[in-house]
Structure formats: structure tokens, C-alpha cells
Design a protein around this motif. Structure first.
Motif, PDB file in Angstrom:
ATOM      1  N   ASP A  37     150.090  67.580  26.142  1.00 43.78           N
ATOM      2  CA  ASP A  37     148.885  67.739  26.420  1.00 43.78           C
ATOM      3  C   ASP A  37     148.729  68.704  27.773  1.00 43.78           C
ATOM      4  OD1 ASP A  37     148.423  65.805  24.730  1.00 43.78           O
ATOM      5  OD2 ASP A  37     148.037  64.038  26.143  1.00 43.78           O
ATOM      6  N   CYS A  38     147.720  69.361  27.755  1.00 41.91           N
ATOM      7  CA  CYS A  38     147.703  70.573  28.813  1.00 41.91           C
ATOM      8  C   CYS A  38     146.242  70.327  29.494  1.00 41.91           C
ATOM      9  CB  CYS A  38     147.764  71.816  28.323  1.00 41.91           C
ATOM     10  SG  CYS A  38     149.511  72.149  27.807  1.00 41.91           S
ATOM     11  N   VAL A  39     146.154  70.711  30.951  1.00 43.03           N
ATOM     12  CA  VAL A  39     144.801  71.013  31.643  1.00 43.03           C
ATOM     13  C   VAL A  39     145.035  72.502  32.063  1.00 43.03           C
ATOM     14  CG1 VAL A  39     143.357  70.318  33.454  1.00 43.03           C
ATOM     15  CG2 VAL A  39     144.449  68.542  32.151  1.00 43.03           C
ATOM     16  N   ILE A  40     144.160  73.393  31.602  1.00 43.17           N
ATOM     17  CA  ILE A  40     143.850  74.580  32.113  1.00 43.17           C
ATOM     18  C   ILE A  40     142.886  74.812  32.912  1.00 43.17           C
ATOM     19  CG2 ILE A  40     143.910  77.066  30.958  1.00 43.17           C
ATOM     20  CD1 ILE A  40     145.172  75.663  28.548  1.00 43.17           C
ATOM     21  N   VAL A  41     142.932  75.741  33.621  1.00 40.02           N
ATOM     22  CA  VAL A  41     141.882  76.050  34.396  1.00 40.02           C
ATOM     23  C   VAL A  41     141.672  77.527  34.546  1.00 40.02           C
ATOM     24  CG1 VAL A  41     140.794  76.192  36.947  1.00 40.02           C
ATOM     25  CG2 VAL A  41     141.500  74.088  35.970  1.00 40.02           C
ATOM     26  N   THR A  42     140.686  78.448  34.358  1.00 37.67           N
ATOM     27  CA  THR A  42     140.626  79.871  34.695  1.00 37.67           C
ATOM     28  C   THR A  42     139.394  80.150  35.344  1.00 37.67           C
ATOM     29  OG1 THR A  42     139.305  79.785  32.687  1.00 37.67           O
ATOM     30  CG2 THR A  42     141.365  80.249  32.173  1.00 37.67           C
ATOM     31  N   VAL A  43     139.683  81.162  36.390  1.00 33.82           N
ATOM     32  CA  VAL A  43     138.841  81.781  36.985  1.00 33.82           C
ATOM     33  C   VAL A  43     138.364  83.090  36.729  1.00 33.82           C
ATOM     34  CG1 VAL A  43     138.235  82.080  39.658  1.00 33.82           C
ATOM     35  CG2 VAL A  43     139.814  80.056  38.893  1.00 33.82           C
ATOM     36  N   HIS A  44     136.778  83.221  36.723  1.00 32.96           N
ATOM     37  CA  HIS A  44     136.479  84.710  36.254  1.00 32.96           C
ATOM     38  C   HIS A  44     135.256  85.042  37.305  1.00 32.96           C
ATOM     39  CE1 HIS A  44     138.300  83.842  32.398  1.00 32.96           C
ATOM     40  NE2 HIS A  44     137.869  82.667  32.514  1.00 32.96           N
ATOM     41  N   ALA A  45     135.130  86.188  37.426  1.00 35.52           N
ATOM     42  CA  ALA A  45     134.076  86.899  38.148  1.00 35.52           C
ATOM     43  C   ALA A  45     132.899  86.349  37.644  1.00 35.52           C
ATOM     44  CB  ALA A  45     134.199  88.454  38.219  1.00 35.52           C
ATOM     45  N   ASN A  46     131.830  86.267  38.451  1.00 38.39           N
ATOM     46  CA  ASN A  46     130.551  86.079  37.895  1.00 38.39           C
ATOM     47  C   ASN A  46     129.290  86.655  39.042  1.00 38.39           C
ATOM     48  OD1 ASN A  46     127.919  84.713  37.015  1.00 38.39           O
ATOM     49  ND2 ASN A  46     128.627  82.767  37.656  1.00 38.39           N
ATOM     50  N   PRO A  47     129.426  87.953  38.902  1.00 39.79           N
ATOM     51  CA  PRO A  47     128.594  88.720  40.096  1.00 39.79           C
ATOM     52  C   PRO A  47     127.052  88.320  40.076  1.00 39.79           C
ATOM     53  CG  PRO A  47     129.186  90.272  38.142  1.00 39.79           C
ATOM     54  CD  PRO A  47     130.007  88.887  38.052  1.00 39.79           C
ATOM     55  N   THR A  48     126.648  87.894  38.996  1.00 37.40           N
ATOM     56  CA  THR A  48     125.247  87.363  38.955  1.00 37.40           C
ATOM     57  C   THR A  48     124.897  86.002  39.437  1.00 37.40           C
ATOM     58  OG1 THR A  48     125.135  87.226  36.711  1.00 37.40           O
ATOM     59  CG2 THR A  48     124.794  89.358  37.521  1.00 37.40           C
ATOM     60  N   ASN A  49     125.994  85.128  39.393  1.00 40.46           N
ATOM     61  CA  ASN A  49     125.887  83.790  39.878  1.00 40.46           C
ATOM     62  C   ASN A  49     125.047  83.118  38.570  1.00 40.46           C
ATOM     63  OD1 ASN A  49     127.271  83.452  42.293  1.00 40.46           O
ATOM     64  ND2 ASN A  49     125.580  84.514  43.160  1.00 40.46           N
ATOM     65  N   THR A  50     125.304  83.520  37.282  1.00 38.95           N
ATOM     66  CA  THR A  50     124.512  82.836  36.201  1.00 38.95           C
ATOM     67  C   THR A  50     125.278  81.641  36.045  1.00 38.95           C
ATOM     68  OG1 THR A  50     123.697  82.950  33.891  1.00 38.95           O
ATOM     69  CG2 THR A  50     125.923  84.123  34.574  1.00 38.95           C
ATOM     70  N   GLU A  51     124.578  80.675  35.271  1.00 45.01           N
ATOM     71  CA  GLU A  51     125.307  79.564  34.876  1.00 45.01           C
ATOM     72  C   GLU A  51     125.182  79.555  33.272  1.00 45.01           C
ATOM     73  OE1 GLU A  51     124.562  75.679  37.115  1.00 45.01           O
ATOM     74  OE2 GLU A  51     125.147  76.916  38.787  1.00 45.01           O
ATOM     75  N   VAL A  53     134.625  78.971  37.012  1.00 45.58           N
ATOM     76  CA  VAL A  53     135.683  78.267  36.958  1.00 45.58           C
ATOM     77  C   VAL A  53     135.459  77.537  35.617  1.00 45.58           C
ATOM     78  CG1 VAL A  53     137.260  76.561  37.793  1.00 45.58           C
ATOM     79  CG2 VAL A  53     135.966  78.072  39.297  1.00 45.58           C
ATOM     80  N   ARG A  54     136.183  77.605  34.772  1.00 44.34           N
ATOM     81  CA  ARG A  54     136.123  76.671  33.277  1.00 44.34           C
ATOM     82  C   ARG A  54     137.721  75.840  33.390  1.00 44.34           C
ATOM     83  NH1 ARG A  54     136.697  80.006  28.423  1.00 44.34           N
ATOM     84  NH2 ARG A  54     138.791  80.190  28.878  1.00 44.34           N
ATOM     85  N   GLU A  55     137.427  74.892  33.210  1.00 43.39           N
ATOM     86  CA  GLU A  55     138.654  73.943  32.962  1.00 43.39           C
ATOM     87  C   GLU A  55     138.788  73.176  31.474  1.00 43.39           C
ATOM     88  OE1 GLU A  55     139.695  69.171  34.342  1.00 43.39           O
ATOM     89  OE2 GLU A  55     139.262  70.504  36.053  1.00 43.39           O
ATOM     90  N   MET A  56     139.906  73.301  30.888  1.00 43.37           N
ATOM     91  CA  MET A  56     139.970  72.810  29.643  1.00 43.37           C
ATOM     92  C   MET A  56     141.049  72.079  29.193  1.00 43.37           C
ATOM     93  SD  MET A  56     140.593  75.567  26.342  1.00 43.37           S
ATOM     94  CE  MET A  56     142.176  76.239  26.629  1.00 43.37           C
ATOM     95  N   THR A  57     140.867  70.952  28.552  1.00 42.11           N
ATOM     96  CA  THR A  57     141.996  70.113  27.983  1.00 42.11           C
ATOM     97  C   THR A  57     142.360  70.356  26.781  1.00 42.11           C
ATOM     98  OG1 THR A  57     140.896  68.534  29.532  1.00 42.11           O
ATOM     99  CG2 THR A  57     142.755  67.692  27.906  1.00 42.11           C
ATOM    100  N   TRP A  93     138.288  69.794  22.529  1.00 44.19           N
ATOM    101  CA  TRP A  93     138.846  70.078  23.819  1.00 44.19           C
ATOM    102  C   TRP A  93     137.754  69.800  25.045  1.00 44.19           C
ATOM    103  CZ3 TRP A  93     140.632  75.836  22.471  1.00 44.19           C
ATOM    104  CH2 TRP A  93     141.670  75.674  21.754  1.00 44.19           C
ATOM    105  N   GLY A  94     138.241  68.998  25.820  1.00 46.58           N
ATOM    106  CA  GLY A  94     137.501  68.879  27.010  1.00 46.58           C
ATOM    107  C   GLY A  94     137.081  70.024  27.697  1.00 46.58           C
ATOM    108  N   TYR A  95     135.868  70.429  28.208  1.00 48.77           N
ATOM    109  CA  TYR A  95     135.546  71.424  28.891  1.00 48.77           C
ATOM    110  C   TYR A  95     134.607  71.052  30.318  1.00 48.77           C
ATOM    111  CZ  TYR A  95     136.944  74.818  25.559  1.00 48.77           C
ATOM    112  OH  TYR A  95     137.540  75.673  24.587  1.00 48.77           O
TER     113      TYR A  95
END
Length: 162
Positions: free
Chosen positions: A124-138, A63-67, A51-53
Motif C-alpha cells: 500500500d502506498c501514499v504518493i504526493v506529486t507537486v506541479h506548477a499551477n501558474p494560473t492558480n486554477t482549481e 498538490v495531488r495525493e494518491m493512495t 485510488w484515493g485522491y
């Protein structure tokens, strides 16, 4: 799996509740995991190579994009918070408390807190999810701790604490 085959799987599990059904299906899949075609252990997020991320970060947002390729199946963790889910391309079956939904791109849903899903790519799908990240960690492990748990007991404990 053809259209709504995921629903047939749900309908043929003898347990009654959604939580029991999804756990039974996931436990079976994990029991046959070979580390190559089937990966995961119900205890951590896995980012398999097939799965491509793409992970992106903005102030307060992850933001996470997944294929997903046609025919692939995946399980989410249990999400502590609601989040935005965008299907950019393809057709995806996704489980929910209300049954199996067929999502046809382009579309989006808001997934509620406490959601755990099985997803199956009809195309074939491209999915994007968006999540809170209050500490701005990577740090993906840190984001995992902030946003998901892996058992219903952990989720209930989190909910009762917060």
C-alpha cells in the motif's frame, strides 16, 4: 507481481525503445479495460474511485495525493514539466528511461519533463506529486491541459513550440 516483476515485463517486450515498450504495455492494458477493475483510455487523466485522491492548492502550486493499494498498476500521462514526486508510505516500482526503480518510502524524486511512467504498488502506498499551477486554477481539466499530454507526438509538438 513480486519485486522487479515490472522489469521482467519490460525485458520481455520485443520492441527496443522505452517509448515503444511503455506504449505496447499501455495499449494492451487499455484493450482489456473493463471500466471497473481496469480504467482509462490513453486520452485523459482518470481518477478512479479505488485510488484515493486529495487535491490541494497553494499560490502557483497544485498538490495531488494518491493512495494505491498493494498490487495496483497505473500509467502516468507524459509530463510537459518536471515535478516533485514523494513516496510517503509503501514500496513502489516505477519505470523510467533508465529501467525499473524500486522506491521505498519515505523518499522523493524529481521526475523530468517528458516522463511517462508505469507504477506498481508492491505495498500500500501514499504518493504526493507537486506541479506548477501558474494560473492558480482549481479546475483539474485545466491543470491537465497545462501539465500533460497523452502521445509522444503531442509532446514533441509541445517541445518544439516552446
Amino acid at each position: 507481481m513480486s519485486n522487479f516483476e515490472l522489469q521482467k515485463v519490460f525485458d520481455n517486450i520485443p520492441v527496443k525503445s522505452y517509448r515503444e515498450k511503455i506504449k505496447a504495455i499501455e495499449d494492451f492494458i487499455v484493450s482489456i479495460a473493463d471500466g471497473k477493475n481496469i480504467v482509462g483510455n490513453n486520452k485523459e487523466l482518470v481518477y478512479p474511485d479505488f485510488w484515493g485522491y486529495k487535491h490541494s492548492f497553494a499560490n502557483g502550486i497544485y498538490v495531488r495525493e494518491m493512495t494505491m493499494k498493494k498490487g495496483q498498476l497505473g500509467f502516468s500521462a507524459i509530463h510537459k514539466h518536471s515535478y516533485a514526486f514523494f513516496l510517503l508510505t509503501g514500496v513502489l516500482q516505477t519505470s523510467s528511461e533508465d529501467g525499473v526503480l524500486e522506491l521505498i518510502a519515505p523518499c522523493h524524486i524529481i521526475s523530468p519533463e517528458g516522463a511517462k511512467r508505469i507504477v506498481y504498488a508492491q505495498e500500500d502506498c501514499v504518493i504526493v506529486t507537486v506541479h506548477a499551477n501558474p494560473t492558480n486554477t482549481e479546475d483539474l481539466k485545466e491543470l491537465e491541459k497545462m501539465n500533460v499530454v497523452f502521445t509522444w507526438e503531442e509532446y514533441e509538438k509541445y517541445k518544439n513550440k516552446n
